[in-house]
Design an enzyme around this catalytic site. Structure first.
Site, PDB file in Angstrom:
ATOM      1  N   GLU A  91       0.830  -1.205   0.000  1.00  0.00           N
ATOM      2  CA  GLU A  91       0.000   0.000   0.000  1.00  0.00           C
ATOM      3  C   GLU A  91       0.863   1.254   0.000  1.00  0.00           C
ATOM      4  OE1 GLU A  91      -2.511  -0.174   3.417  1.00  0.00           O
ATOM      5  OE2 GLU A  91      -3.339  -2.129   2.901  1.00  0.00           O
ATOM      6  N   CYS A 104       3.168   8.386   1.614  1.00  0.00           N
ATOM      7  CA  CYS A 104       3.651   7.411   2.588  1.00  0.00           C
ATOM      8  C   CYS A 104       3.942   6.120   1.822  1.00  0.00           C
ATOM      9  CB  CYS A 104       2.560   7.199   3.641  1.00  0.00           C
ATOM     10  SG  CYS A 104       3.054   6.171   5.014  1.00  0.00           S
ATOM     11  N   CYS A 111       5.599  -6.894   7.898  1.00  0.00           N
ATOM     12  CA  CYS A 111       6.572  -6.311   8.817  1.00  0.00           C
ATOM     13  C   CYS A 111       6.861  -7.315   9.922  1.00  0.00           C
ATOM     14  CB  CYS A 111       6.015  -5.017   9.424  1.00  0.00           C
ATOM     15  SG  CYS A 111       7.163  -4.152  10.519  1.00  0.00           S
ATOM     16  N   CYS A 115       4.166  -4.686  16.119  1.00  0.00           N
ATOM     17  CA  CYS A 115       3.508  -3.680  16.969  1.00  0.00           C
ATOM     18  C   CYS A 115       2.022  -4.012  17.119  1.00  0.00           C
ATOM     19  CB  CYS A 115       3.693  -2.286  16.386  1.00  0.00           C
ATOM     20  SG  CYS A 115       5.428  -1.768  16.308  1.00  0.00           S
ATOM     21  N   CYS A 335      -1.975   1.757   7.306  1.00  0.00           N
ATOM     22  CA  CYS A 335      -1.344   0.776   6.428  1.00  0.00           C
ATOM     23  C   CYS A 335      -1.670  -0.646   6.866  1.00  0.00           C
ATOM     24  CB  CYS A 335       0.169   0.992   6.405  1.00  0.00           C
ATOM     25  SG  CYS A 335       0.631   2.386   5.380  1.00  0.00           S
TER      26      CYS A 335
END
Length: 350
Positions: A91, A104, A111, A115, A335
């Site tokens: 994205e 962005c 990832c 988080c 995202c």
């Protein structure tokens, strides 16, 4: 086949020498790719027909296929879902704020940082993006915006992925983006965001063109930060602050501290007090980001009064604190949200 748009100018010049050509031919190809947006060697008219044929047999271009483009009718922001050549998806989000359009960009498919509040974390880590795939996001979005006489003005490495976890390709992308013969963006218009990969921050500050740094802090105690950002177990708050205070910050430059405010997690007056102590002596500006519901169903955004009171305390203590506008809220701006829509039922690894 080698991807010509993953190479810096020097690499492309060396490639042309290996092909038995003069190095300046690499400069010509580089300009065609990044200044004129050409994706077909046959259109590079200042190259000989023979060289164009040779390149078609030895090299190719990075392609991103737009799967969906969503536009926020309220603020004009747009979100792009691109399919890569291996069918993975990423994205990019163009956030519009009056005449400023900040793109962005993603640096990884998924990832590995994990988080808790982030939608991309649910994907897990799949692979790094190449420099060409990173730069191509800027090119593709600019081509789309050009139909409305618009252009990306600022670039932030803050999309899917941890930029400093894909350091080599991110640095190559930065070189192409900020090269006058490449995309020609000023290094002052480029920001790299990190969750706190401190062993790479020093290297970032050694770049010839020093880009801006943004750091996601998001908590004021190790217990809370470790719970929502597992990287804190390796690089805790004390180590992170020590690193930031040791950086050779140029005059009139500031580090951006990102602080995602989550209801009942990190939004108390005690958090604000600890934040003041942590940031004391650092040349920073603080972005307070109201949590964008969708990353984790267990988290919610704090109410407006809580955010305003939090900001007021910081301002009263002479901390430059902004409440970042919630741009792109109506287009699943966080995202990973649009990615998830196209990958329902897929089992992700961590």
């Amino acid at each position: 086949m080698i991807k010509v748009d993953t190479m810096t100018l020097e690499e492309l010049k060396e490639f042309m020498v290996v092909q038995g050509e003069k190095s300046f031919r690499g400069e010509q190809v580089y300009k065609w790719i990044f200044q004129k947006g050409v994706k077909d060697f046959s259109h590079m008219t200042d190259l000989s027909v023979e060289l164009r044929r040779k390149l078609q047999n030895t090299a190719s271009f990075t392609y991103l296929k737009p799967i969906e483009i969503k536009r926020d009718e309220y603020d004009g922001s747009q979100k792009f879902l691109f399919e890569l050549e291996d069918k993975n998806k990423i994205e990019s989000v163009a956030l519009k704020d009056q005449d400023r359009i900040t793109l962005c960009v993603s640096t990884q498919v998924g990832c590995r940082m994990g988080c808790a509040f982030c939608a991309t974390a649910k994907i897990g880590f799949i692979r790094d993006l190449t420099a060409g795939e990173i730069v191509r996001q800027v090119i593709e979005v600019n081509e789309h915006l050009a139909t409305n006489s618009e252009k990306v003005t600022n670039i932030v490495f803050m999309g899917m992925g941890e930029p400093l976890d894909n350091y080599h390709n991110v640095v190559k992308a930065i070189e192409i983006i900020t090269d006058e013969m490449g995309l020609g963006y000023s290094h002052r218009k480029v920001t790299v965001s990190t969750s706190g990969v401190i062993d790479r921050i020093d290297e970032l500050f050694k770049l010839k063109k020093q880009v801006n740094l943004a750091v996601s802090l998001n908590a004021t105690t190790d217990d809370i930060r470790s719970a929502i950002m597992p990287i804190n177990k390796k690089f805790n708050i004390e180590k992170l602050m020590k690193k930031l205070k040791s950086l050779p910050i140029q005059k009139r430059k500031r580090i951006t501290i990102e602080y995602v405010m989550i209801k009942g997690v990190n939004d108390t007056l005690d958090d604000a007090k600890r934040l003041v102590r942590l940031l004391n002596g650092l040349p920073i500006k603080l972005n307070l980001i109201v949590y964008n519901d969708g990353g984790n169903e267990n988290y919610r955004a704090p109410d407006e009064q809580t955010v305003l009171s939090f900001q007021k305390y910081l301002l009263d203590k002479h901390i430059t604190a902004f409440i970042r506008k919630s741009l792109g809220k109506n287009i699943e701006g966080a995202c990973g949200q649009l990615y998830a829509k196209y990958n329902k039922g897929v089992q992700y690894g961590y």
